[in-house]
Motif scaffolding. Structure first.
Motif, PDB file in Angstrom:
ATOM      1  N   ASP A   1       0.645  -1.203   0.046  1.00 12.66           N
ATOM      2  CA  ASP A   1       0.002   0.055   0.302  1.00 12.66           C
ATOM      3  C   ASP A   1       0.644   1.822  -0.528  1.00 12.66           C
TER       4      ASP A   1
ATOM      5  N   ASN B   1       4.663   0.783   0.757  1.00 12.53           N
ATOM      6  CA  ASN B   1       4.855   0.369   1.819  1.00 12.53           C
ATOM      7  C   ASN B   1       5.065  -1.273   2.269  1.00 12.53           C
TER       8      ASN B   1
ATOM      9  N   LEU C   1       2.815  -4.361   4.298  1.00 13.34           N
ATOM     10  CA  LEU C   1       2.682  -4.709   5.224  1.00 13.34           C
ATOM     11  C   LEU C   1       2.457  -6.480   5.157  1.00 13.34           C
TER      12      LEU C   1
ATOM     13  N   ALA D   1       2.319   0.508  10.136  1.00 13.36           N
ATOM     14  CA  ALA D   1       3.011   1.172   9.207  1.00 13.36           C
ATOM     15  C   ALA D   1       4.586   1.406  10.185  1.00 13.36           C
TER      16      ALA D   1
ATOM     17  N   SER E   1       6.244  -5.392   9.061  1.00 15.13           N
ATOM     18  CA  SER E   1       5.657  -3.694   7.567  1.00 15.13           C
ATOM     19  C   SER E   1       6.682  -2.725   7.919  1.00 15.13           C
TER      20      SER E   1
ATOM     21  N   TRP F   1       4.089   5.134  10.489  1.00 11.14           N
ATOM     22  CA  TRP F   1       2.525   4.493  10.688  1.00 11.14           C
ATOM     23  C   TRP F   1       2.019   6.758  10.968  1.00 11.14           C
TER      24      TRP F   1
ATOM     25  N   GLN G   1       0.816   9.094   8.556  1.00 12.59           N
ATOM     26  CA  GLN G   1      -0.660   8.184   7.674  1.00 12.59           C
ATOM     27  C   GLN G   1      -1.805   9.145   8.388  1.00 12.59           C
TER      28      GLN G   1
ATOM     29  N   ASP H   1      -5.539   7.670   5.067  1.00  9.34           N
ATOM     30  CA  ASP H   1      -4.324   6.699   4.519  1.00  9.34           C
ATOM     31  C   ASP H   1      -4.584   5.431   5.380  1.00  9.34           C
ATOM     32  N   ARG H   2      -5.270   5.596   6.892  1.00 14.60           N
ATOM     33  CA  ARG H   2      -5.537   4.004   7.250  1.00 14.60           C
ATOM     34  C   ARG H   2      -6.679   3.502   6.843  1.00 14.60           C
TER      35      ARG H   2
ATOM     36  N   GLU I   1      -5.065   1.715   3.673  1.00 14.00           N
ATOM     37  CA  GLU I   1      -4.183   0.888   3.854  1.00 14.00           C
ATOM     38  C   GLU I   1      -5.593  -0.402   4.508  1.00 14.00           C
TER      39      GLU I   1
END
Length: 358
Positions: A50, A53, A55, A110, A115, A119, A122, A126-127, A130
């Motif tokens: 994502d 990244n 994950l 993240a 991962s 994070w 974000q 964004d979360r 993901e």
């Protein structure tokens, strides 16, 4: 002689009671410890990409034939640097769901565990993106094309799941635990309960909250910088620049508009004794905005329950690291029984009702 015999009988009776208590407690402790163990469970590493990244997470399915058709819950973390099992805190919940025939998928945030990324970079949007990528990764696994897959999120997920629910009609259900609607209202409530616990006078609490609001407008405004934040006096730990940028990016979060348009099944639960989120206030908003949108929707405030639905008379702390070691030990010994009465039943029964209906 009769007197000695009576004393001996009382001694034997006392020892017998002690042995029974030890056996019962030992069995209870072993039961709780088993809730922190996934050995022998049907687990599978599932990774996805994502926004640059990678994950990494674990899919756990129920034992036996149920694995082929079990619904799957994707866990959405609350705030903080959490790995896939939230430092093992999720394991009693996960084992309880598995025992009720419900699969679970959870991944490291993240930059945490295995991962990549960070994070703190974000936004709540964004979360959500993901989480939708995680959903797509599960849907694309062999045998999952028609499986019922939904989300269960904690606390900060209150700004993630309503976004997902409006953009992912394929999701079978959504569950929120301890969710807030408005970021700044939640921050005010958190601050008030923290100051009350310290014994601060009501007039001083009101003054400090007003000062905090004015300060937030000054240091988290669109043109504010981390240097502006560092320039103010601090009576608490100073945020890192990453944390400052994370708060600045998300401080305006409010889920009210998204809740109005969520039509997929939704279960929202708060602990009545929540010290982090105003349970009564937020449940009222959910009842008004989300409850009428689907006949399956449920909004529940659970007595004797904390922010994470644990038994409040034992586990009610704003942060896990505030818990004394003896309380943490009690959580390990109790396992799933650390949850408030009815908490897990509400969740598993509702999921099965939603996923077993045509």
């Amino acid at each position: 002689m009769p007197h000695k015999t009576s004393k001996r009988h009382r001694l034997f009776a006392g020892l017998a009671i002690l042995i029974i208590v030890i056996v019962i407690f030992g069995g209870f402790a072993l039961s709780g410890l088993a809730d922190f163990d996934l050995e022998g469970r049907n687990t599978r590493l599932v990774e996805f990409d994502d926004h640059g990244n990678r994950l990494s997470g674990t899919l756990i399915l129920p034992d036996g034939a149920a694995a082929d058709t079990a619904p799957i819950v994707l866990l959405i973390h609350g705030d903080g640097p959490q790995d896939r099992f939230s430092h093992d805190g999720y394991l009693p919940l996960i084992n309880s769901l598995l025992d009720d025939g419900i699969g679970v998928y959870s991944w490291d945030k993240a930059g945490i565990g295995n991962s990549t990324g960070n994070w703190l970079d974000q936004s709540m949007n964004d979360r959500a993106n993901e989480a939708m990528a995680a959903f797509a990764a599960l849907r694309n696994l062999d045998g999952n094309q028609n499986r019922k897959i939904g989300f269960l999120g904690f606390s900060q997920a209150g700004w993630v799941i309503p976004d997902i629910a409006n953009r992912l009609p394929d999701a079978a259900f959504h569950i929120l635990i301890g969710a807030a609607v408005n970021w700044q209202h939640q921050g005010t409530y958190y601050m008030r309960t923290r100051l009350e616990a310290l014994g601060t006078r009501p007039d001083e609490i009101a003054m400090r909250i007003e000062t905090a609001h004015n300060m937030d407008n000054r240091i988290f405004g669109p043109n504010s910088t981390y240097q502006d934040y560092l320039a103010i006096p601090h009576d608490q730990e100073v945020m890192s620049q990453d944390r400052y940028e994370f708060v600045k990016r998300n401080i305006g979060s409010d889920a009210a508009q998204q809740l109005e348009t969520v039509t997929s099944p939704l279960l929202a639960i708060w602990g009545e004794d929540d010290l982090n989120v105003d349970a009564a206030y937020n449940a009222t908003i959910y009842r008004k905005l989300a409850l009428p949108n689907n006949r399956a929707n449920r909004v529940i405030t659970l007595p004797d329950a904390t922010h994470g639905l644990l038994r409040s008379h034992l586990f009610n702390y704003q942060l896990a690291d505030q818990m004394p070691d003896i309380v943490k030990l009690a959580f390990v010994v109790m396992g799933r029984h650390a949850y408030a009465p009815g908490a897990m039943d509400h969740i598993t029964t509702w999921i099965k009702q939603i996923t077993q209906s045509p």
